[in-house]
Design a protein around this motif. Sequence first.
Motif, PDB file in Angstrom:
ATOM      1  N   ILE A   1      41.374 -35.007  -2.345  1.00 41.76           N
ATOM      2  CA  ILE A   1      40.763 -36.283  -2.715  1.00 41.76           C
ATOM      3  C   ILE A   1      39.677 -36.068  -3.771  1.00 41.76           C
ATOM      4  N   GLU A   2      38.879 -35.019  -3.600  1.00 43.53           N
ATOM      5  CA  GLU A   2      37.842 -34.703  -4.586  1.00 43.53           C
ATOM      6  C   GLU A   2      38.443 -34.526  -5.978  1.00 43.53           C
TER       7      GLU A   2
ATOM      8  N   ALA B   1      35.108 -35.266  -8.284  1.00 43.28           N
ATOM      9  CA  ALA B   1      33.867 -34.761  -7.696  1.00 43.28           C
ATOM     10  C   ALA B   1      33.519 -33.409  -8.301  1.00 43.28           C
ATOM     11  N   THR B   2      32.215 -33.113  -8.387  1.00 44.14           N
ATOM     12  CA  THR B   2      31.783 -31.898  -9.068  1.00 44.14           C
ATOM     13  C   THR B   2      30.916 -30.975  -8.227  1.00 44.14           C
ATOM     14  N   ALA B   3      30.345 -31.464  -7.133  1.00 43.78           N
ATOM     15  CA  ALA B   3      29.321 -30.681  -6.427  1.00 43.78           C
ATOM     16  C   ALA B   3      29.893 -29.513  -5.637  1.00 43.78           C
TER      17      ALA B   3
ATOM     18  N   VAL C   1      45.336 -36.892 -12.494  1.00 42.35           N
ATOM     19  CA  VAL C   1      44.114 -36.178 -12.147  1.00 42.35           C
ATOM     20  C   VAL C   1      43.125 -36.357 -13.293  1.00 42.35           C
ATOM     21  N   PRO C   2      41.949 -36.916 -13.053  1.00 38.79           N
ATOM     22  CA  PRO C   2      40.998 -37.161 -14.139  1.00 38.79           C
ATOM     23  C   PRO C   2      40.473 -35.862 -14.733  1.00 38.79           C
ATOM     24  N   SER C   3      40.133 -35.901 -15.994  1.00 37.72           N
ATOM     25  CA  SER C   3      39.628 -34.713 -16.675  1.00 37.72           C
ATOM     26  C   SER C   3      38.112 -34.613 -16.637  1.00 37.72           C
ATOM     27  N   ALA C   4      37.462 -35.658 -16.151  1.00 36.41           N
ATOM     28  CA  ALA C   4      35.997 -35.676 -16.116  1.00 36.41           C
ATOM     29  C   ALA C   4      35.534 -36.491 -14.919  1.00 36.41           C
ATOM     30  N   PRO C   5      34.308 -36.261 -14.450  1.00 38.47           N
ATOM     31  CA  PRO C   5      33.778 -37.066 -13.345  1.00 38.47           C
ATOM     32  C   PRO C   5      33.585 -38.506 -13.774  1.00 38.47           C
ATOM     33  N   PRO C   6      33.546 -39.442 -12.822  1.00 38.47           N
ATOM     34  CA  PRO C   6      33.330 -40.853 -13.177  1.00 38.47           C
ATOM     35  C   PRO C   6      31.945 -41.054 -13.781  1.00 38.47           C
TER      36      PRO C   6
ATOM     37  N   LYS D   1      27.682 -27.317  -3.046  1.00 36.28           N
ATOM     38  CA  LYS D   1      26.256 -27.332  -3.393  1.00 36.28           C
ATOM     39  C   LYS D   1      25.497 -28.329  -2.513  1.00 36.28           C
ATOM     40  N   PRO D   2      24.198 -28.092  -2.287  1.00 39.88           N
ATOM     41  CA  PRO D   2      23.396 -29.015  -1.456  1.00 39.88           C
ATOM     42  C   PRO D   2      22.994 -30.269  -2.213  1.00 39.88           C
ATOM     43  N   GLU D   3      23.970 -30.991  -2.723  1.00 41.91           N
ATOM     44  CA  GLU D   3      23.723 -32.257  -3.405  1.00 41.91           C
ATOM     45  C   GLU D   3      24.926 -33.151  -3.167  1.00 41.91           C
ATOM     46  N   GLN D   4      24.848 -34.398  -3.597  1.00 42.12           N
ATOM     47  CA  GLN D   4      25.977 -35.306  -3.411  1.00 42.12           C
ATOM     48  C   GLN D   4      27.178 -34.814  -4.230  1.00 42.12           C
ATOM     49  N   ASP D   5      28.369 -35.234  -3.798  1.00 40.80           N
ATOM     50  CA  ASP D   5      29.589 -34.845  -4.512  1.00 40.80           C
ATOM     51  C   ASP D   5      29.619 -35.425  -5.920  1.00 40.80           C
ATOM     52  N   PHE D   6      28.951 -36.569  -6.096  1.00 41.97           N
ATOM     53  CA  PHE D   6      28.823 -37.188  -7.419  1.00 41.97           C
ATOM     54  C   PHE D   6      27.332 -37.305  -7.723  1.00 41.97           C
ATOM     55  N   PRO D   7      26.697 -36.194  -8.116  1.00 42.75           N
ATOM     56  CA  PRO D   7      25.236 -36.188  -8.256  1.00 42.75           C
ATOM     57  C   PRO D   7      24.714 -37.173  -9.290  1.00 42.75           C
TER      58      PRO D   7
END
Length: 230
Positions: free
Chosen positions: A54-55, A60-62, A5-10, A65-71
């Motif tokens: 999967i997120e 994924a961070t969103a 499991v990654p510790s940070a978003p890509p 929220k009304p934004e992309q999963d990877f803003p």
Amino acid sequence: MALTVPSAPPKHLAELQARAHALTGYTFADLAHVAGWQVPADFRKAKGWTGQLIELFLGATAGSKPEQDFPDLGVELKTIPITPDGKPLETTYVCIAPLTGYNGVEWETSNVRNKLRHVLWIPVDGRRQIPIPERIVGVPILWQPSLEEEAILKADWEELTEFITLGRVDQVTARHGTALQLRPKAANARVATRSVGPDGAPVQTLPRGFYLKTHFTQRILRHALGLTDG
């Protein structure tokens, strides 16, 4: 390479794609074991579990929220259950449909377009006869709508939002829209939200959401695989 499991978003698109491809072929049980999650017995009381799992592995961070999963990358994540021959088993939720406040809003600035301008599709085995722990993750597809596809989505959005602004949202059916669909999205029929009636006065109605129809998402998948429409 061990699955973690990654510790940070890509940080960039290539890293996101690498993470997505690394999940290919793993079962839900494999992923749940690494994440320390319990696999649900069924999805009736665990709606959204697959997408959330999967997120987690993609960073994924969103959330909701009304934004992309990877803003930071401008990419939305969509997990899509399919059959072995690539047919989507359900419509794909895009975002909530506001039932008020459309003054000055155009397709180009809509949340629907924002969510669909760059999508990472993660196909998963959706067959109900396959036990949930044994279902596997498929090959990811990174998609941006073609000019033709965006024109279809724009026309649908404009048609559906016209129903909303004219106070006719209750007249919208599954037959409206070529690719995009507007339908109730609520936990039960007691949930209500503010809308506009035919006479312009405020009324209460079920919340609505925008969804992609299955024939449209099937076309996306088939094109990505180099297949002709069928």
